[in-house]
Motif scaffolding. Structure first.
Motif: not given
Length: 428
Positions: A204, A34, A31, A56, A126
């Protein structure tokens, strides 16, 4: 069948529960990915659009969508059995939508740790914000467009333009080339192409094209740099049609075309890719330029689309290309052995007569970094609007508003002062 569906992106619609539910157990230690941008809506049809977003690190993903906030369907990007995976940008094509109906959508991104073909770890999903989108249609009674150009990754200029675009809330937004200086790594490419209008603290969120489509027209700087070939992964080309000239995208895995024709309400929009500002044989390109046959293929495509009823019968016909097709006296047309184009002699020779013969009323371009409006003349019976430059003092936002009675073009600086304006009547 559309060639893109066969060769490129498979936009598979299924129930959300059918593929990789978002709450399934995930492998630990993966994790670190992003979301780096809002989603960017592109290539809108009456019943389809593309979504692209920046990440990312290594990830796969999809888009969930529906006609209510509960969503209910997925579009999964894949080709030849492989789901898409990227370290910098993902995209998905959503097709077969109900027409003239608001669509709700969100992105889902899955971090991936790829050890080997038998050891692939998935991270925690995400899940992006659910957004509402209404695709513009040809049947609309009016049309509102904004256009910018030559932003060249100038943050202050982009931020001011994006804020103004959000206030205007157009049906679609046009980015008329030179998003960058050059693309020298894929992560830079994804940031430049997909982050305009994002919120500073929540990258975002926001975005100048997350609730309206972006219509992108490439500029000469957008094809420069070692990694310029990655740009279609973020600013996605339009899906090819079976009758498109082969030279628009002659690679075995064709990703589509950047020239486009779109009808929004009373306005028919043509987008053309002028390519580089020098001949293909110039030494600076290292023998790697092939823009001349590409422009010729666009001429063949243009002759066809100008005969389509929704283009031919539109009250207004506008064309957008990055490099102007009409120059000032003494300017370099970019077809010779020295210097570079202030206007595209190649584009003028191939495209201007078909556009004028079809009743095109106005060209929109950029490239020179100096705003001007050229009025119709005996030699060139068409308006040409040239946008501004990347510096805040030179930047211009062009706002186009049209209904069945008139089309208004207003050119603003970043202080929202009107510096130029033109009004057109419908074509007879």
């Amino acid at each position: 069948m559309k060639r893109r569906t066969f060769l490129g992106s498979l936009a598979a619609a299924s129930s959300i529960s059918g593929i990789a539910a978002a709450d399934e157990p995930k492998a630990p230690g993966v994790d670190n990915v992003k979301l780096l941008s809002p989603p960017v809506i592109q290539n809108p049809g009456e019943d389809a659009f593309t979504v692209a977003w920046a990440v990312s690190g290594m990830a796969t993903g999809w888009v969930e969508w529906g006609t209510t906030p509960e969503l209910g369907k997925q579009s999964i990007p894949a080709h030849h059995g492989l789901m898409s995976m990227s370290e910098y940008a993902l995209s998905a094509r959503i097709e077969n939508l109900p027409t003239d109906t608001p669509i709700y959508y969100r992105t889902v991104t899955i971090p991936i740790h790829y050890k080997n073909a038998y050891a692939i770890e998935r991270g925690t999903p995400l899940v992006g914000k659910t957004r509402k989108l209404k695709l513009p249609t040809a049947e609309a009674s009016s049309c509102s467009l904004t256009m910018v150009n030559d932003t060249h990754d100038h943050a202050d200029t982009l931020n001011a333009l994006a804020k103004r675009i959000e206030a205007i809330n157009p049906d679609a937004h046009l980015w008329n080339g030179d998003a960058c200086n050059d693309f020298h790594n894929p992560q830079l490419m994804a940031r430049i192409c997909l982050t305009p209008g994002q919120h500073k603290d929540q990258p975002e969120h926001g975005g100048w094209a997350s609730t309206r489509p972006l219509l992108f027209v490439p500029g000469n700087h957008d094809v420069r740099g070692r990694d310029a070939r990655t740009m279609p992964e973020a600013l996605t080309p339009w899906p090819l049609n079976d009758d498109d000239p082969h030279r628009l995208a002659p690679t075995p895995l064709a990703m589509g075309r950047y020239c486009f024709a779109k009808r929004i309400g009373p306005v028919a929009i043509i987008g053309l890719d002028t390519g580089e500002d020098k001949p293909d044989n110039r030494d600076v390109f290292g023998g790697m330029a092939a823009y001349e046959p590409y422009r010729e293929a666009q001429r063949d495509w243009l002759l066809k689309v100008l005969q389509q009823n929704e283009i031919k019968n539109a009250p207004y016909l506008l064309a957008f290309c990055h490099i102007p097709l009409i120059g000032l006296e003494g300017e370099n047309d970019g077809t010779g052995d020295t210097g570079y184009a202030s206007y595209s002699g190649f584009g003028q020779q191939l495209w201007l007569k078909p556009l004028v013969d079809a009743g095109c009323q106005m060209l929109f371009s950029g490239h020179t970094h100096r705003h001007r409006i050229d009025k119709p003349s005996q030699a060139f019976p068409i308006y040409q609007v040239v946008g501004g430059g990347p510096k805040t003092k030179d930047a211009r936002l062009i706002h186009i508003q049209a209904d069945n009675k008139q089309l208004n073009v207003k050119v603003e600086d970043l202080n929202q002062t009107t510096v130029n304006a033109v009004t057109l009547k419908p074509r007879s």
